[in-house]
Design a protein around this motif. Structure first.
Motif, PDB file in Angstrom:
ATOM      1  N   VAL A   7      -4.822  -1.606   5.441  1.00 24.27           N
ATOM      2  CA  VAL A   7      -3.610  -0.994   5.754  1.00 24.27           C
ATOM      3  C   VAL A   7      -3.551   0.194   6.155  1.00 24.27           C
ATOM      4  CG1 VAL A   7      -1.214  -0.839   4.862  1.00 24.27           C
ATOM      5  CG2 VAL A   7      -2.826  -2.559   3.827  1.00 24.27           C
ATOM      6  N   THR A   8      -3.199   0.464   7.484  1.00 23.64           N
ATOM      7  CA  THR A   8      -3.213   1.739   8.024  1.00 23.64           C
ATOM      8  C   THR A   8      -2.056   2.594   7.852  1.00 23.64           C
ATOM      9  OG1 THR A   8      -2.207   1.092  10.300  1.00 23.64           O
ATOM     10  CG2 THR A   8      -4.716   0.748   9.778  1.00 23.64           C
ATOM     11  N   GLY A   9      -1.828   3.779   7.763  1.00 24.59           N
ATOM     12  CA  GLY A   9      -0.755   4.574   7.380  1.00 24.59           C
ATOM     13  C   GLY A   9      -0.143   4.140   5.987  1.00 24.59           C
ATOM     14  N   ALA A  10      -1.120   4.110   5.260  1.00 32.05           N
ATOM     15  CA  ALA A  10      -0.948   3.339   3.982  1.00 32.05           C
ATOM     16  C   ALA A  10      -0.520   4.405   2.754  1.00 32.05           C
ATOM     17  CB  ALA A  10      -1.864   2.134   3.416  1.00 32.05           C
ATOM     18  N   ALA A  60      -5.840  -9.314  -3.101  1.00 31.43           N
ATOM     19  CA  ALA A  60      -6.789  -8.799  -1.842  1.00 31.43           C
ATOM     20  C   ALA A  60      -7.201  -7.313  -2.212  1.00 31.43           C
ATOM     21  CB  ALA A  60      -5.790  -8.531  -0.709  1.00 31.43           C
ATOM     22  N   ALA A  61      -8.439  -7.226  -1.839  1.00 26.17           N
ATOM     23  CA  ALA A  61      -8.976  -5.821  -2.046  1.00 26.17           C
ATOM     24  C   ALA A  61      -8.422  -5.169  -0.777  1.00 26.17           C
ATOM     25  CB  ALA A  61     -10.609  -5.834  -1.982  1.00 26.17           C
ATOM     26  N   VAL A  62      -8.082  -3.905  -1.035  1.00 25.09           N
ATOM     27  CA  VAL A  62      -7.392  -3.106  -0.095  1.00 25.09           C
ATOM     28  C   VAL A  62      -8.082  -1.798   0.361  1.00 25.09           C
ATOM     29  CG1 VAL A  62      -4.965  -2.001   0.497  1.00 25.09           C
ATOM     30  CG2 VAL A  62      -5.099  -4.081  -0.704  1.00 25.09           C
ATOM     31  N   ILE A  63      -8.152  -1.691   1.630  1.00 23.30           N
ATOM     32  CA  ILE A  63      -8.444  -0.255   2.464  1.00 23.30           C
ATOM     33  C   ILE A  63      -7.258   0.329   2.593  1.00 23.30           C
ATOM     34  CG2 ILE A  63      -9.778   0.983   3.944  1.00 23.30           C
ATOM     35  CD1 ILE A  63     -10.882  -2.567   3.827  1.00 23.30           C
ATOM     36  N   ILE A  64      -7.143   1.579   2.186  1.00 22.04           N
ATOM     37  CA  ILE A  64      -5.783   2.489   2.316  1.00 22.04           C
ATOM     38  C   ILE A  64      -6.219   3.407   3.331  1.00 22.04           C
ATOM     39  CG2 ILE A  64      -4.412   4.142   1.513  1.00 22.04           C
ATOM     40  CD1 ILE A  64      -4.817   2.736  -1.435  1.00 22.04           C
ATOM     41  N   ALA A  65      -5.944   3.355   4.631  1.00 26.35           N
ATOM     42  CA  ALA A  65      -6.299   3.946   5.659  1.00 26.35           C
ATOM     43  C   ALA A  65      -5.303   5.172   6.023  1.00 26.35           C
ATOM     44  CB  ALA A  65      -6.633   3.154   6.938  1.00 26.35           C
ATOM     45  N   HIS A  66      -5.511   6.304   6.079  1.00 29.72           N
ATOM     46  CA  HIS A  66      -4.764   7.442   6.332  1.00 29.72           C
ATOM     47  C   HIS A  66      -5.393   8.536   6.959  1.00 29.72           C
ATOM     48  CE1 HIS A  66      -6.862  10.321   3.819  1.00 29.72           C
ATOM     49  NE2 HIS A  66      -7.623   9.284   3.329  1.00 29.72           N
ATOM     50  N   LEU A  67      -4.550   9.607   7.516  1.00 27.97           N
ATOM     51  CA  LEU A  67      -4.914  10.483   8.385  1.00 27.97           C
ATOM     52  C   LEU A  67      -4.481  11.871   7.623  1.00 27.97           C
ATOM     53  CD1 LEU A  67      -6.230  11.899  10.851  1.00 27.97           C
ATOM     54  CD2 LEU A  67      -3.983  11.679  12.033  1.00 27.97           C
ATOM     55  N   ILE A  70       6.317   2.695   3.790  1.00 24.76           N
ATOM     56  CA  ILE A  70       6.316   1.220   3.855  1.00 24.76           C
ATOM     57  C   ILE A  70       4.739   0.741   3.688  1.00 24.76           C
ATOM     58  CG2 ILE A  70       6.264  -0.498   5.550  1.00 24.76           C
ATOM     59  CD1 ILE A  70       8.910   0.590   6.829  1.00 24.76           C
ATOM     60  N   GLY A  71       3.986   1.753   4.408  1.00 21.05           N
ATOM     61  CA  GLY A  71       2.564   1.275   4.079  1.00 21.05           C
ATOM     62  C   GLY A  71       1.959   1.386   2.518  1.00 21.05           C
ATOM     63  N   SER A  72       2.485   2.128   1.799  1.00 19.30           N
ATOM     64  CA  SER A  72       1.986   1.986   0.410  1.00 19.30           C
ATOM     65  C   SER A  72       2.529   1.028  -0.106  1.00 19.30           C
ATOM     66  CB  SER A  72       2.363   3.376  -0.104  1.00 19.30           C
ATOM     67  OG  SER A  72       3.776   3.651  -0.376  1.00 19.30           O
ATOM     68  N   ALA A  73       3.787   0.577  -0.131  1.00 16.50           N
ATOM     69  CA  ALA A  73       4.434  -0.765  -0.562  1.00 16.50           C
ATOM     70  C   ALA A  73       3.509  -1.949  -0.264  1.00 16.50           C
ATOM     71  CB  ALA A  73       5.661  -0.735  -0.107  1.00 16.50           C
ATOM     72  N   ILE A  74       3.131  -1.930   0.970  1.00 16.31           N
ATOM     73  CA  ILE A  74       2.344  -3.255   1.585  1.00 16.31           C
ATOM     74  C   ILE A  74       1.216  -3.098   0.868  1.00 16.31           C
ATOM     75  CG2 ILE A  74       1.148  -3.835   3.585  1.00 16.31           C
ATOM     76  CD1 ILE A  74       3.426  -2.956   5.353  1.00 16.31           C
ATOM     77  N   ALA A  75       0.471  -2.057   0.736  1.00 17.51           N
ATOM     78  CA  ALA A  75      -0.931  -1.808   0.042  1.00 17.51           C
ATOM     79  C   ALA A  75      -0.975  -2.530  -1.498  1.00 17.51           C
ATOM     80  CB  ALA A  75      -1.566  -0.671   0.087  1.00 17.51           C
ATOM     81  N   ARG A  76       0.374  -1.886  -2.106  1.00 16.80           N
ATOM     82  CA  ARG A  76       0.496  -2.473  -3.513  1.00 16.80           C
ATOM     83  C   ARG A  76       0.591  -3.884  -3.732  1.00 16.80           C
ATOM     84  NH1 ARG A  76       3.532   2.453  -3.772  1.00 16.80           N
ATOM     85  NH2 ARG A  76       5.600   1.104  -3.525  1.00 16.80           N
ATOM     86  N   ARG A  77       1.669  -4.489  -2.614  1.00  9.73           N
ATOM     87  CA  ARG A  77       1.839  -5.905  -2.881  1.00  9.73           C
ATOM     88  C   ARG A  77       0.535  -6.809  -2.433  1.00  9.73           C
ATOM     89  NH1 ARG A  77       6.668  -9.091  -2.510  1.00  9.73           N
ATOM     90  NH2 ARG A  77       7.576  -7.461  -3.079  1.00  9.73           N
TER      91      ARG A  77
END
Length: 253
Positions: free
Chosen positions: A12-15, A32-39, A19-26
């Motif tokens: 999940v990019t921009g996580a 799912a194992a989740v990669i939280i991509a950020h800048l 919105i991105g963090s909500a998607i990652a949590r869901r």
């Protein structure tokens, strides 16, 4: 009952927030194992990964400039080394640069397209070959209802989001035979904390927005996350090339 996304790995990019963090949590809640991509959002991304882990899920955070092809390649390699091959891509990262048309220089235009369109191409180009090997994959891009509605001061952003819808349809045609679906989720007016930094009068803006919608409340990040999570499951395996608007009935049809 088994979670619908057990054994899957989602990027999940921009996580790191909104919105991105909500998607990652869901997605993590669905197995799912989740990669939280950020800048440059190390602390929020690390906090989110820790929250998911404490809740019984699996998550890591990785930093990458998604406008840079080499950085995207490093991101894929790091994710593979730590969790395995990615088979769900939620391409959410973007920027919302506002400028009147008369002040939309070529530099501003190129910057808007690089972040809001080209980065999605780079991610899909890097990750879909691995999905094709596994004969299963999900590409879910996050667009905007403004691609349909239009708005002043956002020519570069809206052009990129409209291009993203077309790109997603092209991917659906290209990748369907490999067991990969590609869909776009287009949020409407979603209430996120970052809104307060760009809206002078949030209450007046909300009043104007509700007048456009059928459902008389603001959208929330979890509304978008629920749609993304559905499209990531096997239940959505016969849905591809579509744009799903999560907008409370702002745009009809």
């Amino acid at each position: 009952m088994p979670s619908p996304l057990n054994s899957h790995i989602a990027l999940v990019t921009g996580a790191a927030g909104g919105i991105g963090s909500a998607i990652a949590r869901r997605l993590a809640a669905q197995g799912a194992a989740v990669i939280i991509a950020h800048l440059s959002e190390l602390q929020p991304a690390s906090d989110l990964a820790e929250h998911i882990t404490r809740s019984g899920g699996t998550a890591i955070s990785l930093e990458a400039d998604l406008r840079d092809r080499d950085a995207v390649r490093r991101l894929r390699r790091q994710a593979h080394e730590q969790l395995g091959p990615i088979d769900i891509l939620v391409s959410n990262a973007g920027v919302y640069p506002r400028a009147p048309w008369t002040e939309t220089t070529l530099s501003r235009w190129n910057d808007a397209l690089a972040t809001n369109l080209t980065s999605h191409y780079l991610l899909a180009r890097e990750l879909t070959p691995g999905m094709a090997v596994g004969r299963w994959g999900r590409v879910i891009t996050i667009g905007s209802v403004l691609a349909k509605a239009g708005r002043h001061d956002l020519a570069g952003y809206i052009s990129a989001k409209a291009g993203l819808e077309g790109f997603t349809r092209a991917l659906a045609r290209e990748l369907g035979a490999s067991g990969i679906t590609a869909n776009c989720v287009a949020p409407g007016s979603i209430r996120v904390p970052a809104e307060d930094a760009v809206v002078a009068d949030p209450e007046a803006m909300t009043t104007r927005q509700l007048a456009r919608q059928c459902i008389q409340r603001r959208g929330h990040p979890d509304d978008v996350a629920a749609a993304v999570a559905f499209l990531a499951t096997d239940d959505a395996g016969f849905i591809t090339g579509q744009t799903l608007r999560i907008d409370g009935g702002w745009i009809l049809g």
